[in-house]
Design a protein around this motif. Structure first.
Motif, mmCIF file in Angstrom:
data_model
loop_
_atom_site.group_PDB
_atom_site.id
_atom_site.type_symbol
_atom_site.label_atom_id
_atom_site.label_comp_id
_atom_site.label_asym_id
_atom_site.label_seq_id
_atom_site.Cartn_x
_atom_site.Cartn_y
_atom_site.Cartn_z
ATOM 1 N N ARG A 160 -2.063 -9.511 -3.532
ATOM 2 C CA ARG A 160 -1.010 -9.247 -4.500
ATOM 3 C C ARG A 160 -1.269 -10.042 -5.771
ATOM 4 N NH1 ARG A 160 3.215 -10.349 0.160
ATOM 5 N NH2 ARG A 160 1.270 -11.197 0.985
ATOM 6 N N ALA B 234 -6.866 -5.450 -4.611
ATOM 7 C CA ALA B 234 -5.830 -6.199 -5.320
ATOM 8 C C ALA B 234 -5.009 -5.236 -6.153
ATOM 9 C CB ALA B 234 -6.442 -7.274 -6.215
ATOM 10 N N ILE B 235 -3.691 -5.299 -6.014
ATOM 11 C CA ILE B 235 -2.793 -4.541 -6.893
ATOM 12 C C ILE B 235 -2.413 -5.460 -8.038
ATOM 13 C CG2 ILE B 235 -0.774 -5.101 -5.423
ATOM 14 C CD1 ILE B 235 0.400 -2.362 -6.323
ATOM 15 N N THR B 236 -2.766 -5.052 -9.260
ATOM 16 C CA THR B 236 -2.632 -5.935 -10.422
ATOM 17 C C THR B 236 -1.987 -5.183 -11.579
ATOM 18 O OG1 THR B 236 -4.902 -5.353 -11.036
ATOM 19 C CG2 THR B 236 -4.603 -7.413 -9.818
ATOM 20 N N THR C 198 5.386 -7.420 -10.662
ATOM 21 C CA THR C 198 5.085 -7.462 -9.231
ATOM 22 C C THR C 198 5.841 -6.348 -8.495
ATOM 23 O OG1 THR C 198 6.890 -9.027 -8.791
ATOM 24 C CG2 THR C 198 4.729 -9.964 -9.314
ATOM 25 N N PRO D 11 2.281 2.898 -5.629
ATOM 26 C CA PRO D 11 1.666 1.830 -4.833
ATOM 27 C C PRO D 11 1.236 2.297 -3.447
ATOM 28 C CG PRO D 11 3.541 0.964 -6.032
ATOM 29 C CD PRO D 11 3.553 2.450 -6.249
ATOM 30 N N TYR E 201 -3.864 -13.938 -9.220
ATOM 31 C CA TYR E 201 -3.875 -13.562 -7.812
ATOM 32 C C TYR E 201 -3.070 -14.530 -6.954
ATOM 33 C CZ TYR E 201 -7.940 -10.793 -9.284
ATOM 34 O OH TYR E 201 -8.781 -9.915 -9.930
ATOM 35 N N ALA F 290 3.589 -1.231 -1.729
ATOM 36 C CA ALA F 290 2.188 -1.244 -1.291
ATOM 37 C C ALA F 290 2.074 -1.861 0.104
ATOM 38 C CB ALA F 290 1.329 -2.006 -2.282
ATOM 39 N N LEU F 291 2.802 -2.951 0.314
ATOM 40 C CA LEU F 291 2.796 -3.585 1.632
ATOM 41 C C LEU F 291 3.349 -2.657 2.702
ATOM 42 C CD1 LEU F 291 3.987 -7.256 0.957
ATOM 43 C CD2 LEU F 291 1.777 -6.536 1.873
ATOM 44 N N LEU G 183 -4.622 -6.556 1.436
ATOM 45 C CA LEU G 183 -4.019 -6.430 0.108
ATOM 46 C C LEU G 183 -3.846 -7.801 -0.522
ATOM 47 C CD1 LEU G 183 -2.683 -4.457 -1.961
ATOM 48 C CD2 LEU G 183 -0.498 -5.070 -0.887
ATOM 49 N N TRP H 267 4.373 -4.542 -5.351
ATOM 50 C CA TRP H 267 3.959 -5.274 -4.156
ATOM 51 C C TRP H 267 4.617 -4.748 -2.882
ATOM 52 C CZ3 TRP H 267 3.747 -11.282 -5.270
ATOM 53 C CH2 TRP H 267 2.836 -11.521 -6.311
ATOM 54 N N THR I 65 2.378 -15.925 -1.194
ATOM 55 C CA THR I 65 2.111 -14.528 -0.905
ATOM 56 C C THR I 65 1.036 -14.330 0.160
ATOM 57 O OG1 THR I 65 0.629 -14.446 -2.802
ATOM 58 C CG2 THR I 65 2.885 -13.713 -3.150
#
Length: 293
Positions: A68, A43-45, A50, A27, A90, A56-57, A66, A53, A288
């Protein structure tokens, strides 16, 4: 006096995967790569999880926003055999009990299916280790790309595409998993404050697609949009999706569906119009929100 050139709009890619599922970048590496590719929004999908998330943050570069999300494995049983499809969700609440329980169930189902595939391979004398497949997943959601990677390391296939061909995971060693009914998925995403978008709905090269009538019914049930610009859509399929979205009042997205080295497509290869992105943000009511580095 010369008019200055118009500033380009933000570059928005709403579909990308990390090692939390079946991508090859962590991530943190994914968000850094997105910034390096000149994206403004990513978008992280990851599939049914999850887990990517938080990392990545934590690594979010300055100037990158970002979104999520998750790509939820769904099924439509209106025909025989049933059709597998994917729903991009999303900005939903990851702690929503009903949706979280389904994602947990599906991740467990992915692991069971992957181990069964490895058992089939080994029964045919193909030396693929389940421990190796698990290690390759790195603690993320296990999927067929991790088995494909093991086949590549064993020298049995040259590429992921070959591994997903009919001689291997595409047909001979293909096992269906227990996915979520697509109408239930739309309902759960909306109840969790999220915004559901149908991923690559006309990608016929992937296998059977669903009829337009089903998409119309999903729109009535709360589907927000359709992913039109995608590497697995031909120009005619993209045009069809755009026309259908216009008829149904759905938003349209474009995304890379980036997986790192598992695919040749690059981040930002396809992007989403800012107006569609703004609709997604406006329709969300989860906890989120969009994070900005």
């Amino acid at each position: 006096m010369r008019t200055p050139p118009a500033r380009p709009g933000p570059r928005i890619d709403l579909h990308a995967h990390s090692t939390a599922s079946d991508g090859t970048l962590t991530p943190a590496e994914l968000v850094r790569a997105a910034a390096g590719a000149g994206l403004d929004v990513l978008a992280i999908t990851d599939h049914d999880t999850t887990a990517g998330w938080a990392p990545a943050l934590a690594a979010l570069p300055r100037g990158l926003s970002l979104v999520r999300g998750a790509e939820i494995s769904c099924i439509w049983a209106g025909v025989t055999p049933a059709v597998s499809l994917h729903l991009l969700a999303y900005l939903f609440d990851p702690d929503d009990p009903a949706l979280a329980a389904e994602l947990t169930r599906m991740r467990a189902g992915r692991e069971v299916r992957a181990e069964r595939i490895v058992d089939l391979l080994r029964a045919d004398g193909i030396e693929v280790s389940w421990a190796e497949v698990l290690a390759g997943a790195g603690g993320g959601a296990v999927g067929r790309p991790h088995i494909a990677a093991a086949l590549i390391r064993a020298g049995l296939v040259a590429t992921t595409s070959e591994a997903f061909g009919p001689r291997w995971l595409g047909e001979r060693y293909r096992i269906m998993k227990e996915d979520l009914d697509v109408f239930r998925a739309v309902e759960l995403v909306r109840a969790a404050g999220g915004v559901p978008v149908f991923a690559h709905p006309r990608a016929s090269r992937r296998g059977p697609t669903v009829p337009d009538e089903l998409i119309a019914a999903l729109a009535e049930a709360g589907l927000a949009g359709l992913e039109a610009d995608h590497e697995d859509h031909s120009p005619a399929e993209r045009a069809h999706v755009r026309g259908l979205a216009a008829d149904l009042g759905l938003l349209v997205t474009g995304s890379s569906d980036f997986h790192g080295t598992h695919k040749t497509v690059r981040l930002g290869a396809f992007t989403t119009d800012p107006a569609a992105y703004e609709r997604i943000v406006a329709e969300s009511s989860g906890v989120t929100g969009v994070a900005t580095g």
